[in-house]
Design a protein around this motif. Structure first.
Motif, PDB file in Angstrom:
ATOM      1  N   GLY A  54      58.690  72.240  43.737  1.00 46.81           N
ATOM      2  CA  GLY A  54      59.585  72.060  44.548  1.00 46.81           C
ATOM      3  C   GLY A  54      60.659  70.999  44.073  1.00 46.81           C
ATOM      4  O   GLY A  54      61.722  70.757  44.696  1.00 46.81           O
ATOM      5  N   GLN A  55      60.507  70.176  43.122  1.00 45.98           N
ATOM      6  CA  GLN A  55      61.266  69.071  42.578  1.00 45.98           C
ATOM      7  C   GLN A  55      61.342  69.264  41.102  1.00 45.98           C
ATOM      8  O   GLN A  55      60.662  69.815  40.490  1.00 45.98           O
ATOM      9  CB  GLN A  55      60.552  67.674  43.009  1.00 45.98           C
ATOM     10  CG  GLN A  55      60.107  67.514  44.546  1.00 45.98           C
ATOM     11  CD  GLN A  55      59.281  66.152  44.707  1.00 45.98           C
ATOM     12  OE1 GLN A  55      60.028  65.155  44.387  1.00 45.98           O
ATOM     13  NE2 GLN A  55      58.203  66.269  45.233  1.00 45.98           N
ATOM     14  N   GLY A  60      69.122  72.977  54.162  1.00 44.05           N
ATOM     15  CA  GLY A  60      68.083  72.392  53.619  1.00 44.05           C
ATOM     16  C   GLY A  60      67.167  71.676  54.237  1.00 44.05           C
ATOM     17  O   GLY A  60      66.907  71.979  55.673  1.00 44.05           O
ATOM     18  N   ASP A  61      66.512  70.938  53.833  1.00 43.64           N
ATOM     19  CA  ASP A  61      65.408  69.974  54.460  1.00 43.64           C
ATOM     20  C   ASP A  61      66.253  68.440  54.490  1.00 43.64           C
ATOM     21  O   ASP A  61      66.725  68.088  53.693  1.00 43.64           O
ATOM     22  CB  ASP A  61      64.192  69.540  53.673  1.00 43.64           C
ATOM     23  CG  ASP A  61      63.282  69.182  54.454  1.00 43.64           C
ATOM     24  OD1 ASP A  61      62.559  69.797  55.150  1.00 43.64           O
ATOM     25  OD2 ASP A  61      63.166  68.005  54.192  1.00 43.64           O
ATOM     26  N   ASN A  96      65.604  66.140  51.521  1.00 48.35           N
ATOM     27  CA  ASN A  96      66.127  66.420  50.373  1.00 48.35           C
ATOM     28  C   ASN A  96      66.764  64.896  49.701  1.00 48.35           C
ATOM     29  O   ASN A  96      67.724  64.564  50.538  1.00 48.35           O
ATOM     30  CB  ASN A  96      67.042  67.760  50.237  1.00 48.35           C
ATOM     31  CG  ASN A  96      66.398  68.989  50.392  1.00 48.35           C
ATOM     32  OD1 ASN A  96      66.859  69.971  50.892  1.00 48.35           O
ATOM     33  ND2 ASN A  96      64.958  69.096  50.145  1.00 48.35           N
ATOM     34  N   ARG A  97      66.642  64.972  48.522  1.00 48.40           N
ATOM     35  CA  ARG A  97      67.303  63.873  47.972  1.00 48.40           C
ATOM     36  C   ARG A  97      68.050  64.338  46.414  1.00 48.40           C
ATOM     37  O   ARG A  97      67.365  65.212  45.872  1.00 48.40           O
ATOM     38  CB  ARG A  97      66.618  62.550  47.781  1.00 48.40           C
ATOM     39  CG  ARG A  97      65.926  61.804  48.999  1.00 48.40           C
ATOM     40  CD  ARG A  97      67.145  61.356  49.753  1.00 48.40           C
ATOM     41  NE  ARG A  97      66.851  60.803  51.038  1.00 48.40           N
ATOM     42  CZ  ARG A  97      66.884  61.312  52.177  1.00 48.40           C
ATOM     43  NH1 ARG A  97      67.169  62.684  52.183  1.00 48.40           N
ATOM     44  NH2 ARG A  97      66.340  60.870  53.326  1.00 48.40           N
ATOM     45  N   TRP A  98      69.059  63.750  46.075  1.00 47.98           N
ATOM     46  CA  TRP A  98      69.684  64.301  44.825  1.00 47.98           C
ATOM     47  C   TRP A  98      70.059  63.087  44.177  1.00 47.98           C
ATOM     48  O   TRP A  98      71.203  62.254  44.644  1.00 47.98           O
ATOM     49  CB  TRP A  98      70.971  64.906  45.024  1.00 47.98           C
ATOM     50  CG  TRP A  98      71.503  65.450  43.897  1.00 47.98           C
ATOM     51  CD1 TRP A  98      71.085  65.596  42.616  1.00 47.98           C
ATOM     52  CD2 TRP A  98      73.150  65.702  43.749  1.00 47.98           C
ATOM     53  NE1 TRP A  98      71.893  66.051  41.749  1.00 47.98           N
ATOM     54  CE2 TRP A  98      73.204  66.219  42.589  1.00 47.98           C
ATOM     55  CE3 TRP A  98      74.127  65.887  44.608  1.00 47.98           C
ATOM     56  CZ2 TRP A  98      74.448  66.691  41.615  1.00 47.98           C
ATOM     57  CZ3 TRP A  98      75.365  66.419  44.099  1.00 47.98           C
ATOM     58  CH2 TRP A  98      75.449  66.606  42.823  1.00 47.98           C
ATOM     59  N   TYR A 101      62.457  64.705  46.808  1.00 46.73           N
ATOM     60  CA  TYR A 101      62.313  64.486  48.413  1.00 46.73           C
ATOM     61  C   TYR A 101      62.395  62.799  48.528  1.00 46.73           C
ATOM     62  O   TYR A 101      61.963  62.064  47.822  1.00 46.73           O
ATOM     63  CB  TYR A 101      61.204  65.046  48.911  1.00 46.73           C
ATOM     64  CG  TYR A 101      61.288  66.553  48.863  1.00 46.73           C
ATOM     65  CD1 TYR A 101      62.019  67.313  49.792  1.00 46.73           C
ATOM     66  CD2 TYR A 101      60.812  67.360  47.927  1.00 46.73           C
ATOM     67  CE1 TYR A 101      61.942  68.666  49.823  1.00 46.73           C
ATOM     68  CE2 TYR A 101      60.802  68.584  47.829  1.00 46.73           C
ATOM     69  CZ  TYR A 101      61.567  69.270  48.832  1.00 46.73           C
ATOM     70  OH  TYR A 101      61.591  70.794  48.837  1.00 46.73           O
ATOM     71  N   ASP A 102      62.541  62.557  49.792  1.00 45.71           N
ATOM     72  CA  ASP A 102      62.193  61.079  50.271  1.00 45.71           C
ATOM     73  C   ASP A 102      60.936  60.701  50.040  1.00 45.71           C
ATOM     74  O   ASP A 102      59.990  61.654  50.071  1.00 45.71           O
ATOM     75  CB  ASP A 102      63.035  60.777  51.681  1.00 45.71           C
ATOM     76  CG  ASP A 102      63.338  59.406  51.630  1.00 45.71           C
ATOM     77  OD1 ASP A 102      62.929  58.518  51.103  1.00 45.71           O
ATOM     78  OD2 ASP A 102      64.099  59.206  52.733  1.00 45.71           O
ATOM     79  N   SER A 130      67.706  68.919  59.608  1.00 49.57           N
ATOM     80  CA  SER A 130      68.937  69.273  58.944  1.00 49.57           C
ATOM     81  C   SER A 130      69.702  70.694  59.217  1.00 49.57           C
ATOM     82  O   SER A 130      68.640  71.649  59.220  1.00 49.57           O
ATOM     83  CB  SER A 130      68.598  68.669  57.590  1.00 49.57           C
ATOM     84  OG  SER A 130      69.772  69.335  56.724  1.00 49.57           O
ATOM     85  N   PHE A 182      66.510  66.283  41.480  1.00 49.14           N
ATOM     86  CA  PHE A 182      66.395  66.812  42.837  1.00 49.14           C
ATOM     87  C   PHE A 182      64.727  66.420  43.270  1.00 49.14           C
ATOM     88  O   PHE A 182      63.724  66.968  42.710  1.00 49.14           O
ATOM     89  CB  PHE A 182      66.397  68.560  42.575  1.00 49.14           C
ATOM     90  CG  PHE A 182      67.711  69.032  42.129  1.00 49.14           C
ATOM     91  CD1 PHE A 182      68.818  68.994  42.796  1.00 49.14           C
ATOM     92  CD2 PHE A 182      67.653  69.011  40.740  1.00 49.14           C
ATOM     93  CE1 PHE A 182      69.992  69.376  42.123  1.00 49.14           C
ATOM     94  CE2 PHE A 182      68.892  69.660  40.226  1.00 49.14           C
ATOM     95  CZ  PHE A 182      70.192  69.732  40.809  1.00 49.14           C
TER      96      PHE A 182
END
Length: 213
Positions: A82-83, A117-118, A121-123, A103-104, A114, A101
């Motif tokens: 998922g990343q 999305g979640d 999520n981090r980008w 996650y924290d 949110s 892409f």
């Protein structure tokens, strides 16, 4: 020596042409002397300077994989589903762009979910030059934005990433994210193998080697 290979008139092959075969075919098409030396524009009679074929440069191909446009596409660390990463290679300027892409490092507050999305999520993004099989660049984060909102966001550097590609399918990525204290070295792999053959062809073409002359 004829003792090395009697089947080929004493000439033993120690190499294989993997690029520039058009040049080899051109030389092979030239008229040769009784000693098998190739001549250019020679129809007979006395030989002149313009009839000789000169080798201006010789190259030894590099053993290192060469980053090329075929690297572009989705990659992942198989241990973190998922990343992943999206790479775009721009050979004309020796530049690679990376979108990361993830996650924290901690789960978000469930009381503030949110809408898109979640919340975790981090980008992250990175852009820089590459050489041979290695890409090194600063990592940036975007903050202060809202979904489908034109308000300008702030983009700030948060660390550094280095990726060494073993081949068209695998690589090793090391990162340090200074603002969060996170760092690691992980194995990455291509998500899809569709582009691998194309990538391998481009890697051969990109290998300019080292001049020996």
């Amino acid at each position: 020596s004829a003792n090395l290979d009697n089947q080929n008139g004493g000439f033993t092959v120690f190499a294989e042409v993997i690029a520039g075969m058009d040049v080899a075919d051109l030389i092979a098409s030239l008229r040769t002397s009784t000693s098998e030396q190739p001549f250019l524009n020679y129809t007979g009679g006395n030989l002149g300077v313009d009839n000789y074929v000169y080798l201006e440069k010789a190259f030894v191909l590099s053993d290192e994989f060469q980053i090329n446009a075929g690297i572009s596409g989705g990659w992942e660390n198989p241990a973190t589903t998922g990343q992943g990463y999206y790479f775009e290679v721009l050979p004309s300027v020796d530049t690679m762009i990376m979108a990361w892409f993830a996650y924290d490092s901690a789960l978000p507050d469930t009381a503030a979910p949110s809408a898109i999305g979640d919340a975790g999520n981090r980008w992250l993004t990175a852009s820089g030059t590459y050489q041979d099989n290695q890409f090194v660049a600063n990592v940036f984060k975007s903050s202060g934005g809202l979904f489908d909102d034109s308000t300008p966001v702030s983009i700030t550097p948060v660390g550094e990433v280095m990726i060494t590609f073993n081949n068209c399918s695998t690589g090793v990525m090391s990162y340090t994210l200074n603002d969060s204290g996170l760092s690691n070295t992980i194995n990455i792999q291509r998500v899809s193998g569709v582009n691998v053959d194309f990538c391998e062809e481009l890697a051969v073409e990109a290998n300019q080697g080292v001049s020996t002359q």
